[in-house]
Write an enzyme that holds these catalytic residues in place. Structure first.
Site, PDB file in Angstrom:
ATOM      1  N   CYS A 192      -2.895   1.923   6.579  1.00  0.00           N
ATOM      2  CA  CYS A 192      -2.979   1.292   7.906  1.00  0.00           C
ATOM      3  C   CYS A 192      -3.493   2.284   8.933  1.00  0.00           C
ATOM      4  O   CYS A 192      -4.085   1.898   9.933  1.00  0.00           O
ATOM      5  CB  CYS A 192      -1.613   0.766   8.317  1.00  0.00           C
ATOM      6  SG  CYS A 192      -0.339   2.023   8.171  1.00  0.00           S
ATOM      7  N   ASN A 223       0.793  -1.241   0.000  1.00  0.00           N
ATOM      8  CA  ASN A 223       0.000   0.000   0.000  1.00  0.00           C
ATOM      9  C   ASN A 223       0.821   1.285   0.000  1.00  0.00           C
ATOM     10  O   ASN A 223       0.305   2.332  -0.368  1.00  0.00           O
ATOM     11  CB  ASN A 223      -1.027  -0.005   1.132  1.00  0.00           C
ATOM     12  CG  ASN A 223      -0.395   0.049   2.488  1.00  0.00           C
ATOM     13  OD1 ASN A 223       0.704  -0.486   2.700  1.00  0.00           O
ATOM     14  ND2 ASN A 223      -1.055   0.680   3.430  1.00  0.00           N
ATOM     15  N   GLU A 225       9.365   2.963  14.223  1.00  0.00           N
ATOM     16  CA  GLU A 225      10.049   3.272  12.970  1.00  0.00           C
ATOM     17  C   GLU A 225      10.161   4.792  12.831  1.00  0.00           C
ATOM     18  O   GLU A 225       9.438   5.539  13.466  1.00  0.00           O
ATOM     19  CB  GLU A 225       9.250   2.724  11.789  1.00  0.00           C
ATOM     20  CG  GLU A 225       9.002   1.221  11.898  1.00  0.00           C
ATOM     21  CD  GLU A 225       8.788   0.583  10.552  1.00  0.00           C
ATOM     22  OE1 GLU A 225       9.768   0.425   9.816  1.00  0.00           O
ATOM     23  OE2 GLU A 225       7.640   0.251  10.242  1.00  0.00           O
ATOM     24  N   GLU A 227       4.885  -3.923  12.043  1.00  0.00           N
ATOM     25  CA  GLU A 227       3.835  -2.901  11.935  1.00  0.00           C
ATOM     26  C   GLU A 227       2.698  -3.545  11.162  1.00  0.00           C
ATOM     27  O   GLU A 227       2.883  -3.974  10.034  1.00  0.00           O
ATOM     28  CB  GLU A 227       4.341  -1.656  11.194  1.00  0.00           C
ATOM     29  CG  GLU A 227       5.258  -0.778  12.008  1.00  0.00           C
ATOM     30  CD  GLU A 227       4.635  -0.212  13.270  1.00  0.00           C
ATOM     31  OE1 GLU A 227       3.392  -0.202  13.386  1.00  0.00           O
ATOM     32  OE2 GLU A 227       5.388   0.177  14.166  1.00  0.00           O
TER      33      GLU A 227
END
Ligand code: NAD
Length: 478
Positions: free
Chosen positions: A281, A149, A459, A247
């Site tokens: 997300c 994505n 991250e 993640e």
């Protein structure tokens, strides 16, 4: 795209297997045929990365800075062309594709600068005549496994810190976006990474991904993707005692309070619910609305939805592109049927759209009268489907927002400082937004979630060092 290859041990190499890369806005448009690496190819990439590590981990920070800077500069210089390829391959609009490409460049430039800023600590010992130094050292070979994505930004926010801190990389992109992975890899290679330091192994998750997870010479794995795959990654990494970072999915809430500015609330809900076709997300797929503003909010949402332009990602004026592929399209449609069967009201959208070319076009869907036990309210759909739930007051809204196994992002629309402050402190999420869409973050600050959404260090920004380095404490008696 002519004859794309994988990049292993400093060479572009073919594979025995290959797959077509299809444009979701026009399924007659084949972007290219991309090689699928085998287990043996992946093992060769890991061995090459291992062999390159001693020299690369001791390379000068200036050399690493210069390579990352060249990568960032080339991405930025080619943002329109790369953004176009991204939109053609993934289906987000051209503006979103270019925006994501610019973001990837910014990330490389940020970590270029971080190369010359890595600091340790020097402390006095509690014993006399002893000095202590605390330093950060690279991990070794990093396996990088990414979703479809964000085909350039997510690889960028993993590859850039991995290289900046002196690690070698085996990069396994998502099967649906090999063209962007290939384009990015060409830029990385052209920037001058020594042979073996960076390897591209495009291929199947079950083969290439699994080989990375199980290989004893991979020191750490950074993964972004679904919860189901994340569980496999965790189990395999624990089995081989690797460091790992996950993640994963979200079911991000956006709370709208009675005192909200209605325009801000609607724009936030539209943006984070439907833009990028709901395939982020951090998308807010649950909107929790207090009863004083509920009906007005739903009316304003449905009016605003009528103005959305859903069409070919590359067509000027398109605001929402197609769903990424047939599987995701069918998943979205099946959840729309589930929502109806569960008794929620489909207030707007949800129908298949026909456009000039064959593609996966879906009108964004808004459900109301949603209950907390409904599957459309609890499960990640990963499409343009938003579930609105009515609550009595702020306290109920906060409970509802936190009532989920996920914890990536959480948002609120309110003009009250009291509620905004309380929500920031009490939202069970890694990222909290006040009067902003839940999707849309900066690149110089930590990114990540809590509960079932994430595992391991954050991250991006300077927090990335937590994952890509290991700490050493050295004592000197002198
Ligand atoms: P996915 O889990 O299907 O695939 C992710 C990657 O894992 C792909 O490269 C895939 O090939 C690989 N893979 C599959 N099986 C594997 C295995 N057995 N071993 C190793 N690797 C394997 O996810 P997706 O459909 O590409 O992406 C969508 C998901 O990603 C959504 O759930 C979304 O929420 C999540 N996502 C999360 C974030 C975040 O930062 N939290 C960001 C973007 C996407």
């Amino acid at each position: 795209m002519s004859n794309p290859k994988n990049y292993i041990a400093g060479e572009w190499v073919d594979a025995t297997d290959a797959a077509d890369d299809i444009n979701p806005s026009n399924t007659n448009d084949v972007i290219g045929r991309f090689p699928r690496a085998s287990k043996a190819d992946t093992e060769r990439a890991i061995q090459a990365a291992k062999a390159a590590f001693p020299a690369w981990s001791r390379s000068s920070v200036q050399e690493r800075h210069d390579i990352l800077k060249r990568i960032g500069d080339e991405i930025l210089a080619r943002k329109d062309e790369l953004g176009r390829l991204l939109s053609r391959e993934e289906g987000k609009t051209l503006a979103e594709g270019i925006g994501e490409t610019v973001r990837a460049a910014q990330i490389f430039l940020f970590f270029a600068a971080e190369c010359v800023r890595l600091a340790g600590e020097k402390l006095p010992s509690v014993r006399p005549n002893i000095d202590i130094e605390i330093t950060r050292e690279p991990m070794g070979v990093i396996g990088i496994i990414t979703p479809w994505n964000f085909p350039i930004a997510i690889p960028a926010w993993k590859i850039a810190p991995a290289l900046a801190y002196g690690n070698c990389v085996v990069f396994k992109p998502a099967d649906l976006v090999p063209a962007m992975a290939h384009a990015l890899s060409e830029i990385i290679v052209r920037a001058g990474v020594p042979a073996g330091v960076f390897n591209l192994v495009n291929g199947r998750g079950g083969e290439v991904g699994q080989t990375i997870l199980e290989h004893p010479d991979v020191a750490a794995v950074t993964f972004t993707g679904s919860v189901a795959t994340g569980r496999k990654v965790a189990a395999a990494c624990i089995g081989s005692m690797k460091k790992f970072q996950l993640e994963m999915g979200g079911k991000n809430p956006f709370v709208v309070l009675d005192d909200a500015d209605i325009n801000v609330a609607v724009e936030c809900a539209i943006n984070s619910g439907f833009f990028s076709t709901g395939q982020r997300c951090t998308a807010s797929s649950r909107v929790i609305v207090t009863e004083g503003i509920h009906d007005k909010f739903v009316r304003a949402m449905t009016e605003r939805m009528k103005t959305l332009v859903i069409d070919d990602a590359l067509k000027p004026g398109t605001q929402i592109g197609p769903v990424v592929d047939k599987n995701q399209f069918e998943q979205d449609l099946s959840y729309i049927e589930i929502g109806k069967a569960e008794g929620a009201i489909l207030a707007a959208g949800g129908e298949i759209l026909k456009r000039d070319n064959p593609g996966f076009y879906l009108a964004p869907a808004l459900f109301t009268d949603v209950g907390r036990d409904m599957r459309i309210y609890r499960e990640e759909i990963f499409g343009p489907v938003v579930a609105v739930m009515r609550v009595r007051n702020y306290e109920e809204a906060l409970l509802a927002a936190n009532d989920t196994p996920f914890g990536l992002a959480s948002g609120i629309a309110t003009t009250s400082l009291k509620y905004a402050s309380h929500f920031k402190r009490n939202a069970e999420a890694g990222m909290v937004m006040v009067n902003l869409p839940t999707a849309g973050v900066d690149y110089h600050v930590p990114f990540g979630g809590r509960k079932g959404s994430s595992y391991g260090p954050r991250e991006q920004g300077r927090y990335a060092a937590e994952f890509y380095t290991q700490v050493k404490t050295a004592y000197t008696f002198a």
